[in-house]
Every structure is written in C-alpha cells, then in structure tokens.
Design an enzyme around this catalytic site. Structure first.
Site, PDB file in Angstrom:
ATOM      1  NE  ARG A  71     -33.698  37.495 -32.995  1.00  0.00           N
ATOM      2  CZ  ARG A  71     -34.678  36.674 -32.686  1.00  0.00           C
ATOM      3  NH1 ARG A  71     -35.903  36.904 -33.136  1.00  0.00           N
ATOM      4  NH2 ARG A  71     -34.476  35.621 -31.925  1.00  0.00           N
ATOM      5  CE1 TYR A 199     -29.273  42.927 -29.769  1.00  0.00           C
ATOM      6  CE2 TYR A 199     -30.950  42.193 -31.307  1.00  0.00           C
ATOM      7  CZ  TYR A 199     -29.889  41.914 -30.471  1.00  0.00           C
ATOM      8  OH  TYR A 199     -29.439  40.626 -30.368  1.00  0.00           O
ATOM      9  CE  LYS A 208     -30.751  35.822 -36.058  1.00  0.00           C
ATOM     10  NZ  LYS A 208     -30.371  34.412 -36.105  1.00  0.00           N
ATOM     11  CG  HIS A 228     -31.760  30.207 -37.030  1.00  0.00           C
ATOM     12  ND1 HIS A 228     -32.488  30.192 -35.873  1.00  0.00           N
ATOM     13  CD2 HIS A 228     -30.707  31.004 -36.787  1.00  0.00           C
ATOM     14  CE1 HIS A 228     -31.909  30.962 -34.973  1.00  0.00           C
ATOM     15  NE2 HIS A 228     -30.820  31.463 -35.498  1.00  0.00           N
ATOM     16  CB  SER A 250     -32.089  31.722 -29.092  1.00  0.00           C
ATOM     17  OG  SER A 250     -33.307  31.765 -28.426  1.00  0.00           O
ATOM     18  CB  CYS A 252     -29.868  25.163 -27.990  1.00  0.00           C
ATOM     19  SG  CYS A 252     -31.570  25.064 -27.417  1.00  0.00           S
ATOM     20  CG  ASP A 279     -27.308  33.085 -36.574  1.00  0.00           C
ATOM     21  OD1 ASP A 279     -27.926  32.349 -35.780  1.00  0.00           O
ATOM     22  OD2 ASP A 279     -27.734  34.196 -36.938  1.00  0.00           O
ATOM     23  NE  ARG A 378     -26.888  38.918 -29.192  1.00  0.00           N
ATOM     24  CZ  ARG A 378     -27.421  37.920 -29.894  1.00  0.00           C
ATOM     25  NH1 ARG A 378     -26.745  37.339 -30.861  1.00  0.00           N
ATOM     26  NH2 ARG A 378     -28.623  37.484 -29.611  1.00  0.00           N
TER      27      ARG A 378
HETATM   28  C1  OXD Z   1     -30.752  34.886 -32.711  1.00  0.00           C
HETATM   29  C2  OXD Z   1     -29.412  35.423 -32.997  1.00  0.00           C
HETATM   30  O1  OXD Z   1     -31.542  35.571 -32.060  1.00  0.00           O
HETATM   31  O2  OXD Z   1     -28.661  34.745 -33.697  1.00  0.00           O
HETATM   32  O3  OXD Z   1     -31.049  33.773 -33.150  1.00  0.00           O
HETATM   33  O4  OXD Z   1     -29.104  36.543 -32.558  1.00  0.00           O
HETATM   34 MN    MN Z   2     -29.601  33.053 -34.609  1.00  0.00          MN
END
Ligand code: OXD
Ligand code: MN
Length: 600
Positions: A71, A199, A208, A228, A250, A252, A279, A378
């Site tokens: 991102r 991406y 998102k 989130h 992220s 964690c 997520d 991913r």
């Molecule tokens: C993030 C994802 O960046 O879930 O939080 O990809």
């Molecule tokens: Mn996320």
C-alpha cells in the site's frame, strides 16, 4: 444495449469508458465458466501462471511490478470539500483537483485492454448490514481476487435493482508508474479512483478503500462502526460461543489470532475456535441494543512469509487449493515457497518474486541474504476453506460481540492484558493505541507509531470526529462490549519475549471472556483492571512467578513518558478532539500520580 437495468450505473460505466477507452466492456457474472475463461486468458498473456494442479488444485501465481508491492500511504488521499473533514490523519486533495489529476492518468489508459465490470457485495447479499460496490478494472488479476474476497456477480446486480445505492470504484493499472499512482477516496460522492497500481491493498477496492475508508465515513452518518478488526468465536463444550473483535496494527499477528489453535494444556477444556474474519469488522447496534458484527469479506488476503504449520496451521490448510499466490517463490514443480514457511524451497530451478533464478542462501553484493519471497507477499484464499471458519459467515446479522480488544507491540510499557474501566475509558485506550516498529518495518527500530484503533491508515475522515463517533456509539448501546488491551510482545531486559504468544494467547482470551461476563474479580490499577495471577490458567505452560510479575508490571515513569507522547498526539487534532478524551487523559494522569515515584 445497456449492460444493466440500473440507469445510473450504466451512465457511469459509459462515462468512465469514454475516459479510459477500453476496447471492450465485460460484465462479471460470478459464474465458474467465466472465471475459467478469464484464467485461461490471463495465463496466455503471462499475467497469471497456473500452479501444479495436482499438488495445488485451482491455485494461481502472480507477480506484481517491482515498484508495486505494498500500500502507498503517501499516495492515498481523502478528497473531501473541506480539508478539516479529512483531518490531520489523512492526506487531502480537493475533489475537483483529484478528479482532474487522476483523469489525466486514466485518459486512454485502457486502449487495447478490456474493462471488467464487477458488481460486488461487502457482507451477505441483501443483508441490511451489507453495502454494494461496482468496480471497473482493466486487470484480470483484480477480477480473480475480487471473486475470492467478495460476493461478486449477477446476484449482486439483481439485488441492486434499478436504483439501489452503490460505491463507484474505478481501477486502472495504467503504466504502474510510481509517479502516476494515486489512490483517491471521495466519501462525499461514495466513489474511489485508484490508478497506476496492481497491488492488492491498492486495487481490491472492496477491501481497505471501501470496507474501511469509505465505510468508516458512511458508518458515522448511519451510526455503525467499520473497523480494522478480526472477529473470532470461542466455543465451550456446553455449546456456548462468545465472539470477540480485535484491532491490531500490522505485524501484530491478527490473522494468526483469528485462526488460533488451543494450546495443549487447555485441550481438556474442549474449546473450539471459530474464525469469522481476520481483517475487517462492520458492527451495528441491533434491535436488542447489543453490538453485532459481520465480516464484509469472503476471503483472506494474508501475508505469506512466517505462515507455517506451527505459527498458523489453519492458514496453511486454507491455502492448499483455489488460492492466488502473489510475489512468493515459484518452485520448478509449480509449487510455492516463502521465508519461514513450510518445508524447503527447491535447490535448483526456483524463481524469486522478481522472476529471477533463486536458490536458498543466495546473498547480494553486500553479503545480505536475498529473500526469495517479497516480505509482503500474499495469499488470497476463500475463508470457507479455513478449517476453523465460522458457520455464521453468511448470517445477515453476523455475531454478537462480547468484548473488544485493542493491542499493540510494546517492548516495555503495556502489561499482557488490562481491562478498561468503562466504554469511555476504552475509547481512550483505543485512541492511544501504539506500536513499536520492528526490524521488518521501515523507520527507526523501537520508534513508537500511534495508530488509534489500528485505523490510522484507514479512517476515511478526521479521527477527532471518529473518536466522538465511538463515544456516541457507547451511549446508544444497551449492552456495551467490555474493552481490553493486550500486548503479546513484552520483553525482558535482554530483549527476550516474555510471553510465548500464538495458541497460548487463548489463556488471556479466557480471562477476557470471564471478565466480560462479570465472573471474576480483578486488580484495580492506575491504567485499568489487570488479572489476579491465579485467574490465568497456566496448565501446561511454565512461566516463573518473576516472569509473570514482569508481564504485568506497570512502571509509572514509563507511563508518564507515554502520557507526554499521547498529549502531543491529541494536540494535533486541536479543538475538534472530544473533551471526554482529555478528561480521560487527565484522570489517568491523576491515577498515575497517586502511584508516586518521580513526577513528570
Ligand atoms: C493491512 C492488510 O495492510 O491487511 O492491514 O493488508
Ligand atoms: Mn489489515
């Protein structure tokens, strides 16, 4: 002939097509036949590679451009009429300027390409909890990912009918040039324009962009929450299932927690974990006055490196079929590999995420190991393939949330778990969430990044208003979930983690559930309620009393430093920050002072 029965949708598709000039326009109907045809077409052009269909049935492989692997927060904008409405937490651009800049990049960018029209529903089709979007894209990779991540196709168009509301989502790969990349959100127009990237986080616009940035804006107007957060259910042998929602920045371990496997020592208790989402959570107050949550997505877009049969056996089982792998190592037998994954990569003939010949142990000119998979590589996989997937995924009202958990990565500050005194205090705990950077992240190691409710990159409006909205939601609820904070990452003086994490985290979730049912007493500390140590079931886990003490230690001088940082952060929001948060801040300050020690 019109593509759909919805005249506004048809008009918008025509307008976008006039700008982007695709050779043709194809409606995505959600059928298996069309998906197969598109897969074959993308394989012919090399956009997609079919993996070994015996070992990994239905699995596909894709590489993004090398400059396009994550991102891009600095190119992501909230485009509201007034700059203050986007807030200090967002990049802002005036809507007319944003449309003009992006239109220059979009102009003629689909010549020689097809524009696909993807009608999709975030949430069960037709549920009052759900929202519909239509994404226009020139990427088959995006289409195939959206078919996993969302409910997409004709059924959604039928539900939309002739006049329903939808988010207008336009995506174009354009030249995938970093200087011509923009991820633009127009919450006032219910629209998203994303150009110049391929991406996932920038182009799967349901995720998102819609489900967090646009939805958070809409949720404030409609009095619900777009967060989130993972959602997970814990079933006891009696059949009772309690559901938790948890927000972590992220890196964690959100996906791991969502699919947790109970540790050996707790097996006799017979818990089962149900994964609702990893997520995003959309939460509404239902007619019973309680908070109910759905996962608007139908798939996982998970980070591959680090996923193995020890860290997350459920995720590994999920990705054995019908999965799209992006930017991982491609073995010569058509299987895949990533760092800290399962088994070994091929000794010969493997290709790295850039498509270069790669062997384990390869080093660059400075002697640094060359990773085979991109650190942000991913997997996109259907949630229903996860062995722990919840049977309530398609339930229109989702699941009732008993507790909300906030968490961060703090080496020394926050105890393993604590409970907020009230909803308002819980909102303060969420608003002051922070995480320390690890070596895996860009920036100075150990540096604290404030990330309220893990929404800093995803809140589609001024976060001061977002905090106010959270406070108002608490007033509206007849049954407020209890709010907790966890820190799985506390270290001793030598930098060793004090808590083993992963499945062992269930021991803490157990306490959280007991507290949210009002079943246990707790210690009252300056920062919140912490467990009496005897209330954490440690069967099968050997930690010394000293280690446990360290895990729960509250050091006033560390907290005082934290308070300064929090007040600097709050000041960024000026007068728009709800006074209640300052009141909570001062109350905490007073409680810390009562603890004594040197004054701040
Ligand atoms: C993030 C994802 O960046 O879930 O939080 O990809
Ligand atoms: Mn996320």
């Amino acid at each position: 002939m019109s593509l759909t029965q919805h005249s506004e949708l048809n008009r918008w598709i025509d307008e976008m097509a006039r700008m982007c000039k695709p050779d043709q326009i194809v409606l995505i109907d959600g059928s298996e036949k069309q998906k197969q045809e598109l897969t074959e077409e993308a394989c012919k052009t090399g956009e997609i590679i079919k993996l070994n269909q015996e070992k990994l049935p239905g699995c596909l492989y894709h590489r993004t451009a090398q400059n396009d692997v994550a991102r891009v927060e600095h190119l992501t904008y909230i485009c509201t009429t007034l700059k203050e409405d986007a807030g200090p937490n967002n990049n802002w651009m005036a809507p007319h300027e944003a449309y003009r800049k992006a239109a220059e990049i979009f102009a003629d960018s689909m010549t020689g390409r097809t524009m696909y029209v993807i009608p999709f529903s975030m949430g069960p089709v037709g549920s009052p909890f759900s929202k519909i979007g239509v994404e226009l894209t020139d990427s088959i990779y995006v289409v195939l990912n959206m078919l996993i991540m969302t409910r997409a196709g004709q059924e959604v168009l039928d539900t939309l009918g002739a006049g329903g509301d939808f988010t207008k989502c336009l995506h174009g790969k354009a030249e995938r040039d970093l200087n011509k990349r923009l991820i633009l959100h127009f919450p006032e127009d219910n629209a998203i324009w994303s150009v110049g990237s391929g991406y996932g986080g920038n182009v799967l616009l349901g995720k998102k962009c819609l489900a967090l940035r646009i939805a958070s804006y809409t949720a404030r107007q409609e009095m619900w929450l777009a967060e989130h957060m993972l959602i997970l259910g814990i079933e006891e042998p009696s059949g009772r299932i309690d559901y938790l929602a948890a927000a972590f920045p992220s890196a964690c371990g959100k996906t791991n927690l969502a699919m947790l496997i109970p540790p050996e020592g707790l097996h006799v208790k017979g818990y089962r974990i149900w994964t609702v989402g990893d997520d995003i959570a959309w939460m509404r107050i239902d007619t019973d006055g309680k908070l109910w949550a759905i996962n608007p997505e139908t798939g996982f877009f998970g980070v591959a490196p680090g996923t193995n049969s020890k860290t997350n056996p459920n995720a590994l089982a999920t990705v054995q079929k019908n999965t799209i792998f992006t930017n991982v190592v491609l073995n010569p037998d058509g299987t895949v590999w990533w760092e800290d994954g399962e088994g070994e990569p091929a000794e010969e003939g493997a290709l790295d995420w850039k498509g270069n010949p790669w062997k384990p142990g390869m080093k660059d000119e400075n002697g640094k190991p060359i990773p085979g998979a991109n650190p942000n590589s991913r997997f996109t996989a259907p949630i229903e393939q996860c062995p722990s997937h919840s049977f309530r995924l398609d339930h229109h009202h989702g699941v009732n949330i008993s507790a909300i958990i906030f968490g961060g990565r703090r080496a020394h500050l926050a105890p393993l778990v604590y409970q907020a005194f009230s909803w308002k205090h819980g909102v303060y705990v969420g608003a002051t969430m922070a995480s320390e950077r690890t070596a895996a992240q860009y920036g100075k190691q150990g540096e604290v990044r404030r990330d309220p409710m893990a929404m800093l990159p995803f809140c589609g409006y001024n976060m001061a208003d977002y905090f106010e909205h959270w406070l108002r939601m608490g007033v509206r609820m007849r049954w407020q979930p209890k709010i907790f904070h966890v820190n799985w990452f506390r270290q001793d003086e030598d930098g060793n983690f004090l808590w083993p994490g992963f499945g062992e985290n269930l021991r803490i979730l157990e306490w959280i559930l007991a507290r949210s049912r009002g079943e246990l007493q707790a210690e009252k500390t300056a920062i919140g309620f912490t467990p009496r140590l005897e209330d954490i079931d440690m069967t099968g886990l050997n930690l010394s009393q000293e280690e446990m003490r360290k895990l729960f230690e509250i050091k006033p001088e560390d907290w005082r430093r934290e308070m300064k940082d929090v007040s600097e952060f709050f000041k960024k929001f000026g007068e728009r920050l709800p006074l209640e948060l300052w009141a909570q801040h001062e109350a905490l300050q007073r409680r810390l002072e009562e603890l004594g020690g040197s004054s701040a």
